[in-house]
Design an enzyme around this catalytic site. Structure first.
Site, short mmCIF file in Angstrom:
data_model
loop_
_atom_site.label_atom_id
_atom_site.label_comp_id
_atom_site.label_asym_id
_atom_site.label_seq_id
_atom_site.Cartn_x
_atom_site.Cartn_y
_atom_site.Cartn_z
N HIS A 1 -2.85 3.03 -4.76
CA HIS A 1 -2.21 2.58 -3.51
C HIS A 1 -0.74 2.23 -3.74
O HIS A 1 -0.22 1.29 -3.13
CB HIS A 1 -2.98 1.40 -2.91
CG HIS A 1 -4.32 1.80 -2.36
ND1 HIS A 1 -4.50 2.36 -1.13
CD2 HIS A 1 -5.56 1.74 -2.91
CE1 HIS A 1 -5.77 2.63 -0.92
NE2 HIS A 1 -6.44 2.27 -1.99
N GLU B 1 -9.96 2.28 -5.39
CA GLU B 1 -9.67 3.69 -5.13
C GLU B 1 -8.62 4.30 -6.05
O GLU B 1 -7.76 5.05 -5.59
CB GLU B 1 -9.26 3.87 -3.67
CG GLU B 1 -10.37 3.48 -2.70
CD GLU B 1 -10.01 3.67 -1.24
OE1 GLU B 1 -10.82 4.21 -0.51
OE2 GLU B 1 -8.91 3.24 -0.83
N ASP C 1 0.86 -1.19 0.00
CA ASP C 1 0.00 0.00 0.00
C ASP C 1 0.90 1.23 0.00
O ASP C 1 2.13 1.12 -0.02
CB ASP C 1 -0.96 -0.01 1.20
CG ASP C 1 -2.33 0.55 0.80
OD1 ASP C 1 -2.35 1.70 0.30
OD2 ASP C 1 -3.34 -0.14 0.95
#
Ligand code: ACM
Length: 536
Positions: A264, A331, A193
């Site tokens: 990420h 995302e 991440d």
């Protein structure tokens, strides 16, 4: 006639299906459990023999448990005996995947299963029949009982984010034991991440030399009250990973690695800015949470990026026997691709009408790499944007909408909606401890049904199972992790394992009282608030 009636009455007494908690401390609730209350007990002591045939893993697990918590273990014996615990496979009486039968009477304890894995589940139930309190006695009473049991869902998962905070191999093994105790069979290991890359990739050593370390962490709830300025990080070597996989396999748990792309990826970009949409920028491993739309963490969909990802995934796939590789997909803010002339040119060259189509293109490319090595991708529900890759499994986190859509498209689905299955949110309306902002109490987890009513019976078959997620922004150590996990893991296990019609929250709460004693015995931290208020 009288005799017949009294014989009938007696048989009712002998095997009573009970929902009371004095005897049954088993979580998840078995399909069928009948205590033979007039049959007495089996005494388990150091003289008890363990007949396990070739079922080494279930036998070893039982012996280790006994040694750890009661100070003795059992001699293994291949010969028949009157006083012993026998483990064996019997596919005739255990016809379902994962099915086991456990019977205890004065003379012996028998666990038979459809497979070694099913026998292992029988052992998990057996250890929950043992006294939950600490005892120095070397003679343990097991109540006479008959259990027939099998899981409701094939996929029973728990996730852990080790990027925001790192947990060492010793703790990961404990975590796997928690999953095993609850009859889960998949550990989703979120390894990468923005805040840290956590797996050694030999071909790209900067991923561990640079991407695994950040120069500080925000203090308090995002956006934070400051930065601690401390260098923080860590990673698993490939040998560590192998050790974890082996440990999990001995407990019949598949380990699914997640390499989260195309977003990420700030930690990757800190080491390899050439794979970003702003290659001249000085990217840093993130020190804050909530990156989406604020900081550029997205990979540029160039051929050199795909080559790099293919090299990374090749090592990951070689390491992990899992048939499934999680590739993230969540995302990915479209603004960075919108701003990048290189991304725009790639879109034009590939006839991609917008950035959603580019997201889909990215995931299709990754799926091709993963499929070419004989594996299937799992992705967060954003992978539906712009069209689903042909063989992808969808993990539905932004509610159930994505899962419903994927099931209607005949794709396998793992349900993990944030409002029910995210254990990083608070268990209480007011929590003394720092947590993510939402409220996910125990009962909400318990009441969750992974099969949405919007699906037809044939569509519902694509609901493969569900999973609890544990993101670690506000979880920096094992004690805090356990506080967030327990007892919501217990509730999750009944969602995943127990028949829907057998679920009963009041009964579950009663069984939890025994479970908490067991957690004390196992030195597992849980929210002690449940001891005084089981009904938040
Ligand atoms: C997610 O919570 N971003 C999958």
């Amino acid at each position: 006639m009288k005799k017949i009636i009294s014989a009938l009455a007696l048989s009712c007494i002998l095997f009573t299906e009970t929902t009371t908690a004095q005897l049954n401390g088993i979580i998840p609730q078995p399909v069928q459990i009948k205590f033979a209350t007039t049959e007495g007990h089996f005494i388990l002591d150091p003289q008890t023999l363990l007949l396990a045939d070739s079922l080494i893993n279930p036998a070893n697990f039982l012996n280790e448990y006994l040694l750890n918590y009661y100070g003795f273990n059992l001699k293994k014996n291949s010969k028949g005996t009157k006083h012993g615990i026998s483990l064996s496979i019997d596919k005739h009486i255990n016809t379902k995947e994962g099915q086991y039968t456990l019977s205890v009477n004065k003379q012996d304890v028998k666990i038979t299963g459809n497979s070694a894995q099913a026998v292992f589940y029988g052992v998990q139930s057996l250890i929950q029949l043992l006294p939950a309190e600490k005892t120095s006695a070397k003679s343990l009473k097991l109540p006479a009982v008959n259990i027939v049991d099998y899981p409701r869902f094939a996929y029973r998962g728990m996730h852990l984010d080790v990027s925001r905070h790192f947990f060492d191999v010793a703790f990961i093994k404990k975590y796997i034991d928690y999953l095993a105790l609850h009859k889960l069979n998949n550990f989703h290991w979120h390894l990468t991440d923005d805040q840290g890359w956590r797996i050694e990739i030999k071909k790209h050593p900067k991923l561990t030399a640079i991407s695994a370390w950040r120069n500080g962490t925000i203090i308090g709830l995002y956006p934070g009250t400051g930065n601690d300025g401390q260098r923080y990080g860590g990673y698993y070597t490939q040998e560590d990973v192998k050790e974890v996989i082996r440990y999990a396999a001995d407990r019949y748990i598949n380990v699914i690695p997640e390499i989260d792309v195309p977003a990420h990826s700030m930690a990757v970009l800190a080491a390899y800015p050439e794979f970003g949409t702003e290659p001249t920028k000085k990217y840093e491993v993130a020190q804050t949470w909530g990156i989406f739309n604020r900081l550029n963490n997205v990979l540029q969909p160039t051929e050199q990026t795909f080559k790099f990802l293919e090299e990374v995934l090749t090592e990951v796939i070689t390491l992990f026997p899992s048939p499934y590789i999680h590739i993230g997909g969540d995302e990915a803010s479209k603004i960075w691709w919108k701003k990048s002339s290189v991304s725009q040119k790639i879109m034009k060259d590939n006839n991609l009408k917008d950035e959603s189509a580019l997201q889909s293109y990215f995931i299709h490319r990754i799926e091709k790499i993963v499929n070419s090595k004989g594996k299937t991708i799992i992705g967060w529900d954003e992978i539906l944007d712009g069209g689903l890759a042909p063989n992808a499994i969808v993990m539905s986190w932004r509610g159930e909408k994505g899962g419903i859509s994927a099931a209607k498209q005949k794709h396998k689905v793992i349900m993990t909606p944030e409002n029910m299955m995210y254990f990083n949110h608070s268990q209480f309306l007011k929590d003394d401890s720092l947590t993510a902002a939402r409220y996910v109490p125990l009962k909400t987890v318990y009441d969750y049904d992974p099969v949405p009513t919007a699906l037809t019976v044939s569509e519902a078959k694509y609901i493969w199972g569900a999973q609890g997620n544990l993101w670690s922004e506000y979880i920096s150590n094992p004690a805090k992790l356990n506080y967030m996990l327990f007892p919501r893991l217990d509730a999750l296990s009944e969602v995943l394992w127990s028949p829907k019609e057998k679920r009963n929250y009041k009964d579950f709460q009663n069984r939890l009282k025994t479970q908490f004693k067991r957690y004390d015995l196992m030195k597992i931290n849980y929210s002690k608030r449940y001891l005084t208020n089981l009904y938040p």
